[in-house]
Design an enzyme around this catalytic site. Structure first.
Site, PDB file in Angstrom:
ATOM      1  N   CYS A 108       0.839  -3.701 -16.356  1.00  0.00           N
ATOM      2  CA  CYS A 108       0.468  -2.640 -15.407  1.00  0.00           C
ATOM      3  C   CYS A 108       0.970  -2.941 -14.001  1.00  0.00           C
ATOM      4  O   CYS A 108       0.619  -2.250 -13.061  1.00  0.00           O
ATOM      5  CB  CYS A 108      -1.038  -2.396 -15.410  1.00  0.00           C
ATOM      6  SG  CYS A 108      -1.995  -3.820 -14.895  1.00  0.00           S
ATOM      7  N   ARG A 112     -10.234  -1.348 -13.935  1.00  0.00           N
ATOM      8  CA  ARG A 112     -10.254  -2.726 -13.436  1.00  0.00           C
ATOM      9  C   ARG A 112     -11.419  -2.880 -12.471  1.00  0.00           C
ATOM     10  O   ARG A 112     -11.589  -2.069 -11.565  1.00  0.00           O
ATOM     11  CB  ARG A 112      -8.951  -3.045 -12.705  1.00  0.00           C
ATOM     12  CG  ARG A 112      -8.978  -4.457 -12.132  1.00  0.00           C
ATOM     13  CD  ARG A 112      -7.655  -4.847 -11.551  1.00  0.00           C
ATOM     14  NE  ARG A 112      -7.407  -4.198 -10.274  1.00  0.00           N
ATOM     15  CZ  ARG A 112      -6.251  -4.297  -9.622  1.00  0.00           C
ATOM     16  NH1 ARG A 112      -5.256  -4.987 -10.151  1.00  0.00           N
ATOM     17  NH2 ARG A 112      -6.083  -3.703  -8.467  1.00  0.00           N
ATOM     18  N   ASP A 157       1.250  -9.735  -9.024  1.00  0.00           N
ATOM     19  CA  ASP A 157       0.645 -11.013  -8.657  1.00  0.00           C
ATOM     20  C   ASP A 157       1.219 -12.158  -9.487  1.00  0.00           C
ATOM     21  O   ASP A 157       1.357 -13.278  -8.989  1.00  0.00           O
ATOM     22  CB  ASP A 157      -0.880 -10.955  -8.828  1.00  0.00           C
ATOM     23  CG  ASP A 157      -1.535 -10.362  -7.583  1.00  0.00           C
ATOM     24  OD1 ASP A 157      -1.159 -10.765  -6.471  1.00  0.00           O
ATOM     25  OD2 ASP A 157      -2.404  -9.488  -7.732  1.00  0.00           O
ATOM     26  N   HIS A 167       0.805  -1.222   0.000  1.00  0.00           N
ATOM     27  CA  HIS A 167       0.000   0.000   0.000  1.00  0.00           C
ATOM     28  C   HIS A 167       0.850   1.290   0.000  1.00  0.00           C
ATOM     29  O   HIS A 167       0.639   2.181  -0.813  1.00  0.00           O
ATOM     30  CB  HIS A 167      -0.894  -0.055   1.249  1.00  0.00           C
ATOM     31  CG  HIS A 167      -1.624   1.181   1.512  1.00  0.00           C
ATOM     32  ND1 HIS A 167      -2.814   1.472   0.885  1.00  0.00           N
ATOM     33  CD2 HIS A 167      -1.326   2.235   2.294  1.00  0.00           C
ATOM     34  CE1 HIS A 167      -3.209   2.659   1.291  1.00  0.00           C
ATOM     35  NE2 HIS A 167      -2.331   3.134   2.151  1.00  0.00           N
ATOM     36  N   ARG A 194       3.289 -11.821  -1.663  1.00  0.00           N
ATOM     37  CA  ARG A 194       3.799 -10.486  -1.997  1.00  0.00           C
ATOM     38  C   ARG A 194       3.803  -9.553  -0.791  1.00  0.00           C
ATOM     39  O   ARG A 194       4.389  -8.476  -0.842  1.00  0.00           O
ATOM     40  CB  ARG A 194       3.004  -9.869  -3.159  1.00  0.00           C
ATOM     41  CG  ARG A 194       1.591  -9.534  -2.805  1.00  0.00           C
ATOM     42  CD  ARG A 194       0.801  -9.112  -4.023  1.00  0.00           C
ATOM     43  NE  ARG A 194       0.854  -7.683  -4.258  1.00  0.00           N
ATOM     44  CZ  ARG A 194       0.103  -7.057  -5.161  1.00  0.00           C
ATOM     45  NH1 ARG A 194      -0.705  -7.754  -5.951  1.00  0.00           N
ATOM     46  NH2 ARG A 194       0.169  -5.769  -5.325  1.00  0.00           N
ATOM     47  N   ARG A 226      -7.389   1.276 -10.325  1.00  0.00           N
ATOM     48  CA  ARG A 226      -7.672   0.298  -9.259  1.00  0.00           C
ATOM     49  C   ARG A 226      -8.937   0.748  -8.523  1.00  0.00           C
ATOM     50  O   ARG A 226      -8.859   1.500  -7.550  1.00  0.00           O
ATOM     51  CB  ARG A 226      -6.507   0.234  -8.268  1.00  0.00           C
ATOM     52  CG  ARG A 226      -5.233  -0.414  -8.785  1.00  0.00           C
ATOM     53  CD  ARG A 226      -4.206  -0.519  -7.660  1.00  0.00           C
ATOM     54  NE  ARG A 226      -3.140  -1.442  -7.964  1.00  0.00           N
ATOM     55  CZ  ARG A 226      -1.936  -1.090  -8.419  1.00  0.00           C
ATOM     56  NH1 ARG A 226      -1.657   0.180  -8.639  1.00  0.00           N
ATOM     57  NH2 ARG A 226      -1.004  -2.000  -8.638  1.00  0.00           N
TER      58      ARG A 226
HETATM   59  C1  PEP Z   1      -0.524  -6.696 -10.275  1.00  0.00           C
HETATM   60  O1  PEP Z   1      -0.829  -7.687  -9.617  1.00  0.00           O
HETATM   61  O2  PEP Z   1       0.567  -6.589 -10.890  1.00  0.00           O
HETATM   62  C2  PEP Z   1      -1.426  -5.543 -10.356  1.00  0.00           C
HETATM   63  C3  PEP Z   1      -1.192  -4.557 -11.185  1.00  0.00           C
HETATM   64  O3  PEP Z   1      -2.487  -5.537  -9.538  1.00  0.00           O
HETATM   65  P1  PEP Z   1      -2.418  -5.197  -7.962  1.00  0.00           P
HETATM   66  O4  PEP Z   1      -1.032  -4.721  -7.653  1.00  0.00           O
HETATM   67  O5  PEP Z   1      -3.448  -4.138  -7.716  1.00  0.00           O
HETATM   68  O6  PEP Z   1      -2.768  -6.502  -7.349  1.00  0.00           O
HETATM   69 MG    MG Z   2      -2.856  -7.922  -8.945  1.00  0.00          MG
END
Ligand code: PEP
Ligand code: MG
Length: 575
Positions: A498, A338, A451, A200, A461, A301
């Protein structure tokens, strides 16, 4: 948190962590105080001595009043959301119902801290049951409790301190509520001892162009007011930099500003277009892009609109927020929205109802359609309404798609809502391996490498200590990016990235070489990526992609690609 200055790192010490972005900043440290752990039966203290029992009620009244006054004064000196958050918290500290119930318990002989804990617990339960606006106030309520407890125990106020001058904010980690109370205009840099580069704090920092170093070991031992130099590009925090170090940082800052002067669309030296897009989380983020040299939004997001709520925002509320984003970008720039990515690292009270042992592998992202289908249909209806109102059609994509069948079902839902362009994120290795089949169902895909790395390497992560495994330079992760890009080329459809990897200029060259057609990142990262692309041909990018794929590990990959860089670009990027 201890304020033991003797443990503070000496001048010239370099703390190492993971950098977010490339910017540098020098300034004094302001520490975020965590909530105090005070036992329920702890005595009430005044000037370090226990307060005599008959005077405890007065001390409790004074603590509440002191908290309210301090918050109000801070709100008066702030503006926008920060002022609102602080003002709402001050009102709660002033609430006679809360204070009088604590006093009644204290009058009955209960220790003050225990009484406060019990009353706040009851109010929080009541608010949560009421839902809506009241439920959202639970965080404020807990913040009032922590502040009053700190005063009763003679400790410094917890939470985000007021920033009276541009400062480097240092914390163990920052909760979303902490960040909401932070006056970002006065934040020179963020440094955390914990957290990960895709967490975050890192995302907020990236979106606001604030240099940030996470997992900076030893950061919480830095004393208040110590001047530090934060170098996000190098992932370092230098304690009390000398003149020479400051001059080097000034030169770096000037080089960054020079990169920012170029505003042309993204392309390689031989004119192969790679669209450069921004990641956003709120309508305010979109509005900041209004005049920026950004070709559109590659990842909105939307869960930021849902976070911290007990109920989903209404279709009206969502449509208004989405329309603001579409209007800010105007008719000529694409906006990829998204749909809600709740679960795992982004839990939502109303969506993730059943506790899961492995939430990252559970009912999250698009999979919520199994348990809460209205969340998706409402969101699509709101997006369609925003599109109709603004005359700009959003592109819509689903997170956490694993199979072509899920992609098809999502595309059908998108089209049934009256929206034209449907895509999916590729974050699960299964979707990457079957990208060709997925792209028979949807118009585009976007690789979420944060992810994708987590699921490819089986490394959570959120566990910063696994950061070496979570590296998008892992050849296995790159193999999956390559497979997705091949699927896109076969289908003649766009494949974007992204995840955070798109913001690394060296990696951006590899991604372009692998066949990725757009890169979406925090706006602050864009100038260096644009510059790197412009200095290399597509053939050179392809050679770099081959080198990264052939490498034994991330370090070897980076080294091999760095060796292929144009020397001037290498110097300008500080690589
Ligand atoms: C990702 O997983 O790379 C992504 C862009 O989505 P988030 O970081 O919001 O899970
Ligand atoms: Mg993700």
């Amino acid at each position: 948190m201890s304020t033991d200055v003797s443990a503070a790192p000496a001048p010239g010490t370099v703390l190492h962590g993971a950098g977010v972005g490339r910017r540098v900043a020098v300034g004094p440290v302001v520490r975020v105080q965590p909530a105090p752990a005070v036992p329920g039966d702890a005595p009430v203290l005044r000037d370090g001595a226990p307060v005599p029992e008959p005077e405890v009620p007065d001390a409790v009244r004074a603590a509440f009043a002191g908290v309210a006054d301090a918050l109000r004064a801070q709100a008066d000196r702030s503006s926008g959301t920060v002022a609102e958050v602080l003002g709402a918290t001050a009102m709660m500290a002033d609430d006679p119902a809360l204070r009088d119930q604590v006093l009644a318990r204290v009058g009955g002989g209960e220790p003050a801290v225990a009484a406060l804990d019990a009353v706040v617990g009851q109010f929080a339960a009541m608010f949560e049951q009421a839902g809506g606006y009241l439920a959202e106030r639970v965080t404020d309520l807990r913040s009032v409790r922590d502040r009053v407890v700190a005063r009763l125990a003679g400790l410094p106020d917890p939470g985000v301190p007021e920033l009276r001058e541009p400062s480097v904010v240092v914390a163990r980690d920052l909760a979303p509520a902490d960040t909401a109370a932070l006056d970002l205009a006065r934040v020179l840099a963020l440094v955390t001892e914990e957290g990960g580069p895709t967490g975050h704090t890192a995302i907020i920092a990236g979106q606001n162009g604030i240099p940030c170093v996470v997992r900076a070991t030893g950061a919480t031992a830095l004393a208040e007011g110590t001047v530090v130099a934060v170098d996000a590009g190098a992932g370092t925090v230098l304690v009390e930099p000398d003149e020479a170090a400051r001059a080097a940082l000034d030169a770096r800052a000037a080089a960054e500003r020079a990169l920012e002067a170029d505003t042309a669309p993204g392309a390689t030296a031989d004119g192969h277009a790679v669209a450069l897009l921004a990641n956003i989380g709120t309508a305010e983020d979109a509005e900041r892009l209004a005049g920026a040299a950004v070709e559109g939004v590659g990842l909105f997001r939307t869960e930021v609109l849902f976070l911290g709520r007990q109920q989903a925002p209404t279709v009206d509320e969502q449509a208004a927020a989405y329309a603001r984003v579409l209007r800010a970008l105007g008719p000529d720039r694409k906006v990829v929205v998204r749909t809600l990515d709740a679960g795992a690292d982004k839990p939502l009270a109303f969506a993730n109802l059943t506790p899961e042992e492995n939430p990252a592998l559970g009912v999250r992202g698009y999979r919520l359609v199994r348990s809460a289908p209205d969340l998706l249909t409402d969101q699509l209806a709101a997006l369609a309404r925003a599109g109709a109102e603004t005359g700009t059609q959003p592109w819509v994509m689903a997170p956490m798609i694993a199979t072509p069948a899920e992609a098809r079902a999502f595309a059908e839902a998108v089209r049934a809502a009256g929206l034209r362009t449907a895509g999916v994120m590729v974050e699960v290795p299964a979707a990457a391996l079957r990208a060709g089949a997925v792209l028979e169902e949807v118009d585009f895909v976007s690789l979420g490498t944060n992810d994708l790395a987590q699921y490819t390497m089986a490394a959570d992560r959120l566990r910063g200590e696994l950061v070496d495994l979570l590296d998008a330079w892992q050849p296995a992760v790159l193999e999956l990016v390559a497979a997705t890009a091949r699927g896109g080329a076969g289908a003649g459809r766009p494949v974007g990235v992204c995840g955070e990897s798109a913001s690394d200029p060296l990696m951006a060259l590899v991604l372009a070489g692998l066949g990725v057609t757009s890169l979406s990142m925090s706006p602050a990262a864009l100038p260096a990526v644009r510059f790197a692309l412009r200095r290399h041909t597509l053939a050179e990018c392809r050679a770099m992609a081959d080198a990264a794929l052939a490498a034994a590990d991330p370090a070897a990959g980076r080294a091999a690609v760095t060796a292929l860089l144009d020397p001037e670009a290498r110097a300008a990027l500080g690589l």
